[in-house]
Design a protein around this motif. Sequence first.
Motif, PDB file in Angstrom:
ATOM      1  N   GLY A   1      -0.302  -6.805 -16.012  1.00 11.83           N
ATOM      2  CA  GLY A   1      -0.352  -8.260 -15.953  1.00 11.83           C
ATOM      3  C   GLY A   1      -0.706  -8.742 -14.558  1.00 11.83           C
ATOM      4  O   GLY A   1      -1.493  -8.113 -13.853  1.00 11.83           O
ATOM      5  N   ARG A   2      -0.072  -9.837 -14.148  1.00 12.26           N
ATOM      6  CA  ARG A   2      -0.312 -10.378 -12.797  1.00 12.26           C
ATOM      7  C   ARG A   2       0.992 -10.966 -12.271  1.00 12.26           C
ATOM      8  O   ARG A   2       1.649 -11.758 -12.951  1.00 12.26           O
ATOM      9  CB  ARG A   2      -1.405 -11.452 -12.833  1.00 12.26           C
ATOM     10  N   ALA A   3       1.365 -10.557 -11.076  1.00 12.83           N
ATOM     11  CA  ALA A   3       2.624 -11.012 -10.492  1.00 12.83           C
ATOM     12  C   ALA A   3       2.524 -12.454  -9.999  1.00 12.83           C
ATOM     13  O   ALA A   3       1.453 -12.927  -9.603  1.00 12.83           O
ATOM     14  CB  ALA A   3       3.023 -10.089  -9.344  1.00 12.83           C
ATOM     15  N   ALA A   4       3.658 -13.153 -10.019  1.00 13.55           N
ATOM     16  CA  ALA A   4       3.769 -14.516  -9.486  1.00 13.55           C
ATOM     17  C   ALA A   4       5.242 -14.815  -9.281  1.00 13.55           C
ATOM     18  O   ALA A   4       6.121 -14.073  -9.753  1.00 13.55           O
ATOM     19  CB  ALA A   4       3.138 -15.526 -10.436  1.00 13.55           C
ATOM     20  N   HIS A   5       5.536 -15.895  -8.570  1.00 18.83           N
ATOM     21  CA  HIS A   5       6.921 -16.307  -8.387  1.00 18.83           C
ATOM     22  C   HIS A   5       7.407 -16.941  -9.696  1.00 18.83           C
ATOM     23  O   HIS A   5       6.759 -17.848 -10.227  1.00 18.83           O
ATOM     24  CB  HIS A   5       7.028 -17.315  -7.243  1.00 18.83           C
ATOM     25  N   ALA A   6       8.548 -16.476 -10.182  1.00 20.72           N
ATOM     26  CA  ALA A   6       9.048 -16.938 -11.476  1.00 20.72           C
ATOM     27  C   ALA A   6       9.507 -18.386 -11.459  1.00 20.72           C
ATOM     28  O   ALA A   6       9.579 -19.037 -12.513  1.00 20.72           O
ATOM     29  CB  ALA A   6      10.198 -16.046 -11.942  1.00 20.72           C
ATOM     30  N   GLY A   7       9.795 -18.924 -10.264  1.00 14.64           N
ATOM     31  CA  GLY A   7      10.246 -20.297 -10.176  1.00 14.64           C
ATOM     32  C   GLY A   7       9.201 -21.260  -9.663  1.00 14.64           C
ATOM     33  O   GLY A   7       9.079 -22.387 -10.143  1.00 14.64           O
ATOM     34  N   ILE A   8       8.410 -20.821  -8.687  1.00 16.99           N
ATOM     35  CA  ILE A   8       7.453 -21.715  -8.040  1.00 16.99           C
ATOM     36  C   ILE A   8       6.158 -21.859  -8.843  1.00 16.99           C
ATOM     37  O   ILE A   8       5.692 -22.966  -9.107  1.00 16.99           O
ATOM     38  CB  ILE A   8       7.138 -21.221  -6.612  1.00 16.99           C
ATOM     39  N   ASN A   9       5.579 -20.728  -9.241  1.00 13.95           N
ATOM     40  CA  ASN A   9       4.286 -20.800  -9.937  1.00 13.95           C
ATOM     41  C   ASN A   9       4.182 -19.776 -11.068  1.00 13.95           C
ATOM     42  O   ASN A   9       3.278 -18.940 -11.087  1.00 13.95           O
ATOM     43  CB  ASN A   9       3.141 -20.579  -8.946  1.00 13.95           C
ATOM     44  N   PRO A  10       5.109 -19.815 -12.018  1.00  8.98           N
ATOM     45  CA  PRO A  10       5.075 -18.820 -13.100  1.00  8.98           C
ATOM     46  C   PRO A  10       3.801 -18.891 -13.931  1.00  8.98           C
ATOM     47  O   PRO A  10       3.369 -17.892 -14.505  1.00  8.98           O
ATOM     48  CB  PRO A  10       6.303 -19.179 -13.937  1.00  8.98           C
ATOM     49  N   GLU A  11       3.189 -20.088 -13.993  1.00 10.79           N
ATOM     50  CA  GLU A  11       1.980 -20.246 -14.798  1.00 10.79           C
ATOM     51  C   GLU A  11       0.803 -19.450 -14.249  1.00 10.79           C
ATOM     52  O   GLU A  11      -0.173 -19.176 -14.977  1.00 10.79           O
ATOM     53  CB  GLU A  11       1.598 -21.734 -14.898  1.00 10.79           C
ATOM     54  N   GLU A  12       0.875 -19.031 -13.002  1.00 13.15           N
ATOM     55  CA  GLU A  12      -0.196 -18.232 -12.418  1.00 13.15           C
ATOM     56  C   GLU A  12      -0.021 -16.733 -12.681  1.00 13.15           C
ATOM     57  O   GLU A  12      -0.917 -15.936 -12.375  1.00 13.15           O
ATOM     58  CB  GLU A  12      -0.280 -18.490 -10.913  1.00 13.15           C
ATOM     59  N   GLY A  13       1.110 -16.383 -13.237  1.00 14.10           N
ATOM     60  CA  GLY A  13       1.365 -14.976 -13.538  1.00 14.10           C
ATOM     61  C   GLY A  13       0.992 -14.622 -14.965  1.00 14.10           C
ATOM     62  O   GLY A  13       0.773 -15.486 -15.811  1.00 14.10           O
ATOM     63  N   VAL A  14       0.904 -13.338 -15.210  1.00 16.75           N
ATOM     64  CA  VAL A  14       0.742 -12.788 -16.561  1.00 16.75           C
ATOM     65  C   VAL A  14       1.894 -11.812 -16.754  1.00 16.75           C
ATOM     66  O   VAL A  14       1.918 -10.737 -16.135  1.00 16.75           O
ATOM     67  CB  VAL A  14      -0.613 -12.075 -16.727  1.00 16.75           C
ATOM     68  N   ASN A  15       2.847 -12.193 -17.577  1.00 23.16           N
ATOM     69  CA  ASN A  15       4.107 -11.462 -17.689  1.00 23.16           C
ATOM     70  C   ASN A  15       3.935 -10.206 -18.550  1.00 23.16           C
ATOM     71  O   ASN A  15       3.819 -10.276 -19.776  1.00 23.16           O
ATOM     72  CB  ASN A  15       5.179 -12.377 -18.275  1.00 23.16           C
ATOM     73  N   ALA A  16       3.921  -9.066 -17.880  1.00 27.45           N
ATOM     74  CA  ALA A  16       3.730  -7.800 -18.588  1.00 27.45           C
ATOM     75  C   ALA A  16       4.900  -7.492 -19.516  1.00 27.45           C
ATOM     76  O   ALA A  16       4.714  -6.886 -20.573  1.00 27.45           O
ATOM     77  CB  ALA A  16       3.543  -6.663 -17.585  1.00 27.45           C
ATOM     78  N   ALA A  17       6.113  -7.907 -19.141  1.00 28.62           N
ATOM     79  CA  ALA A  17       7.281  -7.671 -19.997  1.00 28.62           C
ATOM     80  C   ALA A  17       7.175  -8.458 -21.291  1.00 28.62           C
ATOM     81  O   ALA A  17       7.526  -7.963 -22.368  1.00 28.62           O
ATOM     82  CB  ALA A  17       8.557  -8.043 -19.247  1.00 28.62           C
ATOM     83  N   HIS A  18       6.693  -9.707 -21.207  1.00 29.13           N
ATOM     84  CA  HIS A  18       6.507 -10.507 -22.417  1.00 29.13           C
ATOM     85  C   HIS A  18       5.446  -9.878 -23.323  1.00 29.13           C
ATOM     86  O   HIS A  18       5.622  -9.825 -24.547  1.00 29.13           O
ATOM     87  CB  HIS A  18       6.098 -11.935 -22.045  1.00 29.13           C
ATOM     88  N   GLU A  19       4.376  -9.398 -22.716  1.00 26.30           N
ATOM     89  CA  GLU A  19       3.329  -8.750 -23.515  1.00 26.30           C
ATOM     90  C   GLU A  19       3.862  -7.496 -24.194  1.00 26.30           C
ATOM     91  O   GLU A  19       3.564  -7.226 -25.362  1.00 26.30           O
ATOM     92  CB  GLU A  19       2.132  -8.398 -22.633  1.00 26.30           C
ATOM     93  N   LEU A  20       4.690  -6.753 -23.475  1.00 24.74           N
ATOM     94  CA  LEU A  20       5.292  -5.557 -24.075  1.00 24.74           C
ATOM     95  C   LEU A  20       6.163  -5.935 -25.263  1.00 24.74           C
ATOM     96  O   LEU A  20       6.171  -5.238 -26.291  1.00 24.74           O
ATOM     97  CB  LEU A  20       6.111  -4.796 -23.027  1.00 24.74           C
ATOM     98  N   ALA A  21       6.891  -7.041 -25.163  1.00 29.13           N
ATOM     99  CA  ALA A  21       7.734  -7.487 -26.274  1.00 29.13           C
ATOM    100  C   ALA A  21       6.885  -7.782 -27.514  1.00 29.13           C
ATOM    101  O   ALA A  21       7.264  -7.422 -28.640  1.00 29.13           O
ATOM    102  CB  ALA A  21       8.526  -8.722 -25.868  1.00 29.13           C
TER     103      ALA A  21
END
Length: 212
Positions: free
Chosen positions: A30-50
């Motif tokens: 995925g793509r790392a990002a700050h979970a509080g400041i700019n989560p929309e810029e990330g791609v959550n690999a854990a969510h995709e795994l789920a």
Amino acid sequence: MLVLEPPYGIDGRAKTRRKGIGELVLEIHGRAAHAGINPEEGVNAAHELAFQMARLIKMNDPRRGITVQVNVISSGTGANVVPDFARAEVDVRFAHAADAKALEKKLLSLRPVIKGARIVVRGGMNRPPLERTFAVEALFYHARGIARELGFELGEASTGGGSDGSLTAAMGVPTLDGMGAVGDGAHSPREFVFVRALTQRAALIAGLLATL
């Protein structure tokens, strides 16, 4: 072929069926990002795994003897970081060789749900099943007859574990598995064998070797 793996159960049943085995590793990028400041810029690999795990669960088919189990999972570096990587180790078991190719194709063709995620699948099917063919059945009945001459009853069973018996049976060699020492607690600190059953088992194997 006589396989001296432990028999099934403390009553010493021979194994006339084994499941085939697949071992796969599912990697999510995925793509790392700050979970509080700019989560929309990330791609959550854990969510995709789920999401992918939900798909894997649907591949289970107990009636066909198919199990697809996610047994080891890792992801993330901190609670406030959108993870850019997730990994799962997947155990696959199947009772019929005819199911192997279709099942492997499904596993290797997984596609991401979340935009920007990438999936890498490694591994595949590595051991065929031991199926109860006419040749296996005939060998078992022969062994059961010898056991009766020796004064005991030899039963049969199926198991999900693998052995070299799966390889020989897939080559068309009549194979009888689980002919080893009778005991319990395999792969645990309490594993043991019944000493009193060793001579009985040895006599059975000797009888088979003398008559095959």
